[in-house]
Design a protein around this motif. Structure first.
Motif, PDB file in Angstrom:
ATOM      1  N   ASN A  20      24.273  73.289  18.717  1.00 41.46           N
ATOM      2  CA  ASN A  20      23.676  72.233  19.626  1.00 41.46           C
ATOM      3  C   ASN A  20      24.099  72.249  21.272  1.00 41.46           C
ATOM      4  OD1 ASN A  20      22.146  69.979  17.769  1.00 41.46           O
ATOM      5  ND2 ASN A  20      23.924  70.529  16.640  1.00 41.46           N
ATOM      6  N   SER A  21      24.860  73.367  21.560  1.00 39.87           N
ATOM      7  CA  SER A  21      25.237  73.298  22.815  1.00 39.87           C
ATOM      8  C   SER A  21      24.002  73.898  23.535  1.00 39.87           C
ATOM      9  CB  SER A  21      26.668  74.252  22.982  1.00 39.87           C
ATOM     10  OG  SER A  21      26.424  75.393  22.703  1.00 39.87           O
ATOM     11  N   ILE A  22      24.427  73.793  24.856  1.00 36.92           N
ATOM     12  CA  ILE A  22      23.527  74.209  25.825  1.00 36.92           C
ATOM     13  C   ILE A  22      23.522  76.047  25.886  1.00 36.92           C
ATOM     14  CG2 ILE A  22      22.903  74.470  28.537  1.00 36.92           C
ATOM     15  CD1 ILE A  22      23.847  71.632  28.715  1.00 36.92           C
ATOM     16  N   GLY A  23      24.903  76.193  25.978  1.00 35.67           N
ATOM     17  CA  GLY A  23      25.063  77.773  25.820  1.00 35.67           C
ATOM     18  C   GLY A  23      24.324  78.471  24.737  1.00 35.67           C
ATOM     19  N   PHE A  24      24.331  77.847  23.679  1.00 31.23           N
ATOM     20  CA  PHE A  24      23.540  78.319  22.456  1.00 31.23           C
ATOM     21  C   PHE A  24      22.366  78.372  22.514  1.00 31.23           C
ATOM     22  CE2 PHE A  24      21.719  78.294  18.251  1.00 31.23           C
ATOM     23  CZ  PHE A  24      22.230  79.552  17.745  1.00 31.23           C
ATOM     24  N   ARG A  25      21.648  77.312  23.184  1.00 31.96           N
ATOM     25  CA  ARG A  25      20.285  77.054  23.310  1.00 31.96           C
ATOM     26  C   ARG A  25      19.647  77.847  24.322  1.00 31.96           C
ATOM     27  NH1 ARG A  25      19.776  70.433  22.731  1.00 31.96           N
ATOM     28  NH2 ARG A  25      20.394  70.375  20.664  1.00 31.96           N
ATOM     29  N   LEU A  26      20.449  78.416  25.336  1.00 31.74           N
ATOM     30  CA  LEU A  26      19.892  79.279  26.329  1.00 31.74           C
ATOM     31  C   LEU A  26      19.947  80.632  25.674  1.00 31.74           C
ATOM     32  CD1 LEU A  26      21.900  77.901  29.532  1.00 31.74           C
ATOM     33  CD2 LEU A  26      19.490  77.526  28.819  1.00 31.74           C
ATOM     34  N   LEU A  27      20.409  80.995  24.524  1.00 33.55           N
ATOM     35  CA  LEU A  27      20.348  82.328  24.225  1.00 33.55           C
ATOM     36  C   LEU A  27      18.937  82.581  23.764  1.00 33.55           C
ATOM     37  CD1 LEU A  27      23.590  82.283  22.027  1.00 33.55           C
ATOM     38  CD2 LEU A  27      23.142  83.599  24.045  1.00 33.55           C
ATOM     39  N   LYS A  28      18.440  83.759  23.646  1.00 33.19           N
ATOM     40  CA  LYS A  28      17.280  84.205  23.145  1.00 33.19           C
ATOM     41  C   LYS A  28      17.232  83.974  21.744  1.00 33.19           C
ATOM     42  CE  LYS A  28      16.663  87.978  26.211  1.00 33.19           C
ATOM     43  NZ  LYS A  28      16.470  89.602  26.546  1.00 33.19           N
ATOM     44  N   PRO A  29      15.924  83.603  21.248  1.00 29.14           N
ATOM     45  CA  PRO A  29      15.996  83.218  19.919  1.00 29.14           C
ATOM     46  C   PRO A  29      16.208  84.211  18.830  1.00 29.14           C
ATOM     47  CG  PRO A  29      13.749  82.655  20.953  1.00 29.14           C
ATOM     48  CD  PRO A  29      14.791  83.184  22.011  1.00 29.14           C
ATOM     49  N   SER A  30      16.099  85.480  19.148  1.00 33.73           N
ATOM     50  CA  SER A  30      16.483  86.550  18.336  1.00 33.73           C
ATOM     51  C   SER A  30      17.948  86.523  18.222  1.00 33.73           C
ATOM     52  CB  SER A  30      16.071  88.072  18.737  1.00 33.73           C
ATOM     53  OG  SER A  30      16.552  88.095  20.279  1.00 33.73           O
ATOM     54  N   THR A  31      18.714  86.245  19.374  1.00 30.39           N
ATOM     55  CA  THR A  31      20.155  86.295  19.566  1.00 30.39           C
ATOM     56  C   THR A  31      20.731  85.115  18.639  1.00 30.39           C
ATOM     57  OG1 THR A  31      20.084  87.517  21.457  1.00 30.39           O
ATOM     58  CG2 THR A  31      22.154  86.345  21.090  1.00 30.39           C
ATOM     59  N   GLN A  32      19.907  84.008  18.916  1.00 29.39           N
ATOM     60  CA  GLN A  32      20.353  82.649  18.072  1.00 29.39           C
ATOM     61  C   GLN A  32      20.331  82.974  16.534  1.00 29.39           C
ATOM     62  OE1 GLN A  32      17.948  79.288  19.342  1.00 29.39           O
ATOM     63  NE2 GLN A  32      18.257  79.568  21.487  1.00 29.39           N
ATOM     64  N   SER A  33      19.344  83.794  16.214  1.00 27.08           N
ATOM     65  CA  SER A  33      19.136  84.008  14.842  1.00 27.08           C
ATOM     66  C   SER A  33      20.287  84.766  14.530  1.00 27.08           C
ATOM     67  CB  SER A  33      17.976  84.411  14.597  1.00 27.08           C
ATOM     68  OG  SER A  33      17.682  84.645  13.016  1.00 27.08           O
ATOM     69  N   ILE A  34      20.502  85.827  15.117  1.00 25.46           N
ATOM     70  CA  ILE A  34      21.701  86.804  14.486  1.00 25.46           C
ATOM     71  C   ILE A  34      23.255  85.867  14.585  1.00 25.46           C
ATOM     72  CG2 ILE A  34      23.252  88.752  15.480  1.00 25.46           C
ATOM     73  CD1 ILE A  34      20.540  89.713  16.311  1.00 25.46           C
ATOM     74  N   TYR A  35      23.476  85.211  15.838  1.00 22.73           N
ATOM     75  CA  TYR A  35      24.730  84.238  15.713  1.00 22.73           C
ATOM     76  C   TYR A  35      24.736  83.443  14.716  1.00 22.73           C
ATOM     77  CZ  TYR A  35      26.262  85.881  20.233  1.00 22.73           C
ATOM     78  OH  TYR A  35      26.799  86.639  21.443  1.00 22.73           O
ATOM     79  N   ARG A  36      23.630  82.546  14.442  1.00 21.86           N
ATOM     80  CA  ARG A  36      23.578  81.577  13.443  1.00 21.86           C
ATOM     81  C   ARG A  36      23.699  81.937  11.893  1.00 21.86           C
ATOM     82  NH1 ARG A  36      21.489  76.502  13.147  1.00 21.86           N
ATOM     83  NH2 ARG A  36      20.555  76.779  15.056  1.00 21.86           N
ATOM     84  N   ASN A  37      23.002  83.241  11.516  1.00 25.17           N
ATOM     85  CA  ASN A  37      23.267  83.847  10.474  1.00 25.17           C
ATOM     86  C   ASN A  37      24.839  84.358  10.118  1.00 25.17           C
ATOM     87  OD1 ASN A  37      20.708  83.504   9.663  1.00 25.17           O
ATOM     88  ND2 ASN A  37      20.201  85.507  10.258  1.00 25.17           N
ATOM     89  N   ALA A  38      25.284  84.942  11.098  1.00 30.11           N
ATOM     90  CA  ALA A  38      26.483  85.709  11.083  1.00 30.11           C
ATOM     91  C   ALA A  38      27.822  84.426  10.911  1.00 30.11           C
ATOM     92  CB  ALA A  38      27.187  86.335  12.270  1.00 30.11           C
ATOM     93  N   ILE A  39      27.629  83.146  11.691  1.00 24.86           N
ATOM     94  CA  ILE A  39      28.502  82.358  11.616  1.00 24.86           C
ATOM     95  C   ILE A  39      28.470  81.586  10.357  1.00 24.86           C
ATOM     96  CG2 ILE A  39      28.995  79.916  12.501  1.00 24.86           C
ATOM     97  CD1 ILE A  39      28.113  80.949  15.313  1.00 24.86           C
ATOM     98  N   GLU A  40      27.073  81.185   9.699  1.00 26.92           N
ATOM     99  CA  GLU A  40      27.079  80.560   8.510  1.00 26.92           C
ATOM    100  C   GLU A  40      27.376  81.502   7.286  1.00 26.92           C
ATOM    101  OE1 GLU A  40      23.008  79.625   8.281  1.00 26.92           O
ATOM    102  OE2 GLU A  40      23.062  77.776   9.519  1.00 26.92           O
ATOM    103  N   ARG A  41      27.363  82.693   7.606  1.00 24.19           N
ATOM    104  CA  ARG A  41      28.004  83.718   6.365  1.00 24.19           C
ATOM    105  C   ARG A  41      29.334  83.437   6.449  1.00 24.19           C
ATOM    106  NH1 ARG A  41      24.264  87.676   8.064  1.00 24.19           N
ATOM    107  NH2 ARG A  41      25.995  88.767   9.306  1.00 24.19           N
ATOM    108  N   LEU A  42      30.029  83.511   7.672  1.00 19.99           N
ATOM    109  CA  LEU A  42      31.551  83.240   7.680  1.00 19.99           C
ATOM    110  C   LEU A  42      31.864  82.063   7.050  1.00 19.99           C
ATOM    111  CD1 LEU A  42      34.481  84.221   8.659  1.00 19.99           C
ATOM    112  CD2 LEU A  42      33.570  83.026  10.768  1.00 19.99           C
ATOM    113  N   CYS A  43      31.240  80.804   7.394  1.00 20.49           N
ATOM    114  CA  CYS A  43      31.524  79.597   6.890  1.00 20.49           C
ATOM    115  C   CYS A  43      31.654  79.348   5.390  1.00 20.49           C
ATOM    116  CB  CYS A  43      30.647  78.487   7.319  1.00 20.49           C
ATOM    117  SG  CYS A  43      31.055  78.158   9.163  1.00 20.49           S
ATOM    118  N   GLU A  44      30.814  80.468   4.616  1.00 19.95           N
ATOM    119  CA  GLU A  44      30.803  80.331   3.199  1.00 19.95           C
ATOM    120  C   GLU A  44      31.630  81.423   2.559  1.00 19.95           C
ATOM    121  OE1 GLU A  44      28.999  78.378   1.295  1.00 19.95           O
ATOM    122  OE2 GLU A  44      28.667  77.276   3.200  1.00 19.95           O
TER     123      GLU A  44
END
Length: 217
Positions: A42-66
């Motif tokens: 929900n941060s500004i830094g994440f929202r300023l990333l390109k949608p493709s980069t957001q998707s890559i980051y989100r998937n990697a982070i969610e995998r780590l959390c699980e």
């Protein structure tokens, strides 16, 4: 929640960290890696990333959390405030057989920990002195003239495969840019387009062979 209760304290700490409140939710424990990920998404830094980069980051982070440790505890439930350099190194070492994945993990953790510093959850970034794994590679193979000829014999002019090959060959652009090209980008013998990486605006003269393939596809 009423002041003085544990629920109120948890909610107040989430607000201080800039994390959206999840009322009566057990998914994100206060100060946990999962709670930090919610704040980061929900941060500004994440929202300023390109949608493709957001998707890559989100998937990697969610995998780590699980993922779980040897005791079966999910990393998403562990404290982000107490993560140390050795923890990051250990997480990367577990992915040593896939160095690209390990380096991606380092990159997303660095972004999260920098966000943790910005929001006051941490005073330091435990990923700062962690080095990326050097990937040994011979690079991408460039097709020879014989391989290009073989492909063109298999895929005749008029097919989508031949059009894709011609766009790559005669524009020299990345796949991520070529797949977005359409007739709307063709003007007066030139292909106009903005590159996804870097955002540069290009005007590429259309080669005669490419023009023929476009017209017959």
């Amino acid at each position: 929640e009423r002041p003085g209760t544990n629920e109120f304290a948890d909610e107040y700490r989430r607000w201080l960290a800039g994390q959206p409140v999840q009322m009566r939710s057990k998914r994100a424990l206060p100060d946990s890696l999962r709670a930090l990920s919610i704040s980061f998404f929900n941060s500004i830094g994440f929202r300023l990333l390109k949608p493709s980069t957001q998707s890559i980051y989100r998937n990697a982070i969610e995998r780590l959390c699980e993922e779980t440790d040897k005791e079966g505890r999910k990393y998403g439930d562990k404290s982000a405030a107490t993560m140390q350099r050795e923890h990051v190194v250990r997480l990367m070492a577990a992915k040593a057989e896939k160095p690209d994945s390990a380096n991606l993990l380092r990159k997303v953790l660095r972004a999260m920990m920098q966000h943790a510093v910005e929001t006051g959850l941490r005073k330091d970034d435990p990923t700062r002195d962690v080095r990326a794994i050097r990937v040994k590679t011979d690079g991408y193979h460039s097709w020879t003239d014989a391989e290009i000829e073989q492909f063109e014999k298999r895929h005749e002019i008029g097919t989508r495969a031949r059009l894709a090959q011609a766009l790559l060959l005669y524009t020299g652009q990345r796949r991520s840019d070529v797949v977005r090209m359409g007739r709307q980008h063709v003007r007066d013998g030139v292909i106009d387009g903005r590159q996804m990486k870097g955002g540069a605006f290009l005007q590429i003269p259309i080669h005669a062979t490419l023009a023929e393939i476009i017209s017959q596809t």
